[in-house]
Motif scaffolding. Structure first.
Motif, PDB file in Angstrom:
ATOM      1  N   ILE A   3       0.716  -1.265   0.009  1.00  0.00           N
ATOM      2  CA  ILE A   3       0.011   0.006   0.047  1.00  0.00           C
ATOM      3  C   ILE A   3       0.923   1.317   0.067  1.00  0.00           C
ATOM      4  O   ILE A   3       1.743   1.376   0.860  1.00  0.00           O
ATOM      5  CB  ILE A   3      -0.980   0.124   1.561  1.00  0.00           C
ATOM      6  CG1 ILE A   3      -1.640  -1.260   1.335  1.00  0.00           C
ATOM      7  CG2 ILE A   3      -1.915   1.307   1.169  1.00  0.00           C
ATOM      8  CD1 ILE A   3      -2.527  -1.404   2.415  1.00  0.00           C
ATOM      9  N   THR A   4       0.725   2.239  -0.782  1.00  0.00           N
ATOM     10  CA  THR A   4       1.399   3.437  -1.097  1.00  0.00           C
ATOM     11  C   THR A   4       0.525   4.453  -0.961  1.00  0.00           C
ATOM     12  O   THR A   4      -0.671   4.455  -1.466  1.00  0.00           O
ATOM     13  CB  THR A   4       2.179   3.570  -2.631  1.00  0.00           C
ATOM     14  OG1 THR A   4       3.025   2.489  -2.721  1.00  0.00           O
ATOM     15  CG2 THR A   4       2.893   4.911  -2.688  1.00  0.00           C
ATOM     16  N   MET A   5       0.952   5.395  -0.086  1.00  0.00           N
ATOM     17  CA  MET A   5      -0.036   6.714   0.144  1.00  0.00           C
ATOM     18  C   MET A   5       0.689   7.804  -0.595  1.00  0.00           C
ATOM     19  O   MET A   5       1.805   7.951  -0.995  1.00  0.00           O
ATOM     20  CB  MET A   5      -0.147   7.033   1.420  1.00  0.00           C
ATOM     21  CG  MET A   5      -0.871   8.453   2.005  1.00  0.00           C
ATOM     22  SD  MET A   5      -0.837   8.679   3.629  1.00  0.00           S
ATOM     23  CE  MET A   5      -1.707  10.257   3.655  1.00  0.00           C
ATOM     24  N   VAL A   6       0.040   8.591  -1.444  1.00  0.00           N
ATOM     25  CA  VAL A   6       0.749   9.842  -1.955  1.00  0.00           C
ATOM     26  C   VAL A   6       0.017  11.086  -1.540  1.00  0.00           C
ATOM     27  O   VAL A   6      -1.306  11.203  -1.311  1.00  0.00           O
ATOM     28  CB  VAL A   6       0.326   9.812  -3.461  1.00  0.00           C
ATOM     29  CG1 VAL A   6       0.720  10.884  -4.160  1.00  0.00           C
ATOM     30  CG2 VAL A   6       1.089   8.557  -4.052  1.00  0.00           C
ATOM     31  N   VAL A  67      -3.094   0.450  -4.033  1.00  0.00           N
ATOM     32  CA  VAL A  67      -3.092  -0.856  -3.271  1.00  0.00           C
ATOM     33  C   VAL A  67      -2.752  -1.925  -4.463  1.00  0.00           C
ATOM     34  O   VAL A  67      -3.382  -2.158  -5.406  1.00  0.00           O
ATOM     35  CB  VAL A  67      -4.374  -1.564  -2.636  1.00  0.00           C
ATOM     36  CG1 VAL A  67      -4.294  -2.680  -2.143  1.00  0.00           C
ATOM     37  CG2 VAL A  67      -4.919  -0.104  -1.756  1.00  0.00           C
ATOM     38  N   GLU A  68      -1.502  -2.712  -4.258  1.00  0.00           N
ATOM     39  CA  GLU A  68      -0.967  -3.656  -5.272  1.00  0.00           C
ATOM     40  C   GLU A  68      -1.159  -4.909  -4.486  1.00  0.00           C
ATOM     41  O   GLU A  68      -0.364  -5.278  -3.631  1.00  0.00           O
ATOM     42  CB  GLU A  68       0.260  -3.227  -5.605  1.00  0.00           C
ATOM     43  CG  GLU A  68       0.584  -1.833  -6.134  1.00  0.00           C
ATOM     44  CD  GLU A  68       1.976  -1.671  -6.244  1.00  0.00           C
ATOM     45  OE1 GLU A  68       2.571  -1.892  -7.542  1.00  0.00           O
ATOM     46  OE2 GLU A  68       2.484  -1.049  -5.447  1.00  0.00           O
ATOM     47  N   GLU A  69      -1.843  -5.921  -5.065  1.00  0.00           N
ATOM     48  CA  GLU A  69      -1.913  -7.174  -4.706  1.00  0.00           C
ATOM     49  C   GLU A  69      -1.337  -8.151  -5.940  1.00  0.00           C
ATOM     50  O   GLU A  69      -1.613  -8.105  -6.984  1.00  0.00           O
ATOM     51  CB  GLU A  69      -3.349  -7.744  -4.210  1.00  0.00           C
ATOM     52  CG  GLU A  69      -3.757  -7.169  -3.068  1.00  0.00           C
ATOM     53  CD  GLU A  69      -5.035  -7.722  -2.723  1.00  0.00           C
ATOM     54  OE1 GLU A  69      -5.074  -8.526  -2.134  1.00  0.00           O
ATOM     55  OE2 GLU A  69      -6.165  -6.890  -2.690  1.00  0.00           O
ATOM     56  N   GLU A  70      -0.573  -9.084  -5.596  1.00  0.00           N
ATOM     57  CA  GLU A  70      -0.011 -10.093  -6.687  1.00  0.00           C
ATOM     58  C   GLU A  70      -0.954 -10.623  -7.310  1.00  0.00           C
ATOM     59  O   GLU A  70      -1.959 -11.131  -6.930  1.00  0.00           O
ATOM     60  CB  GLU A  70       0.800 -11.082  -5.966  1.00  0.00           C
ATOM     61  CG  GLU A  70       1.657 -11.803  -6.862  1.00  0.00           C
ATOM     62  CD  GLU A  70       2.689 -12.767  -6.141  1.00  0.00           C
ATOM     63  OE1 GLU A  70       3.124 -13.691  -6.789  1.00  0.00           O
ATOM     64  OE2 GLU A  70       3.171 -12.313  -4.953  1.00  0.00           O
ATOM     65  N   GLY A  71      -0.755 -10.689  -8.742  1.00  0.00           N
ATOM     66  CA  GLY A  71      -1.772 -11.232  -9.655  1.00  0.00           C
ATOM     67  C   GLY A  71      -3.021 -10.122 -10.194  1.00  0.00           C
ATOM     68  O   GLY A  71      -3.587 -10.685 -10.814  1.00  0.00           O
TER      69      GLY A  71
END
Length: 93
Positions: A3-6, A67-71
């Motif tokens: 999870i990256t917050m900008v 939000v990055e989840e594999e696949g």
């Protein structure tokens, strides 16, 4: 999951009010532990990391979360409470 917050820094050097409020909510709730990185979008600096990410995902609101989840394709959240409901609460469980 990543999870990256900008968050945005205004041209005068101050953080955007909404970004500060959301960051404080994250800290108070303990959800800040689930945020993997925080990038800065500096107003007027198109080359800042956060601004580049905002441009890439065509987001014009701050703060926002990636939000990055594999696949899976990355999912963008511009609403803090939606992020909490759909991601942070689920991840904490």
């Amino acid at each position: 999951m990543k999870i990256t917050m900008v968050k945005k820094i205004m041209a005068d050097g101050n953080p955007c009010k909404k970004c500060s409020e959301v960051l404080e909510r994250l800290k108070t709730s303990g959800h800040i532990e689930q945020i993997d990185q925080i990038l800065i979008a500096t107003e007027g600096e198109a080359a800042s990391e956060g601004a580049l990410l905002a441009d890439y995902y065509q987001v014009d609101k701050a703060p926002f979360f990636v939000v990055e989840e594999e696949g899976q394709e990355p999912k963008i959240y511009t609403a803090y409470f939606k992020l909490v409901k759909e991601v942070l609460s689920r991840q904490a469980a």
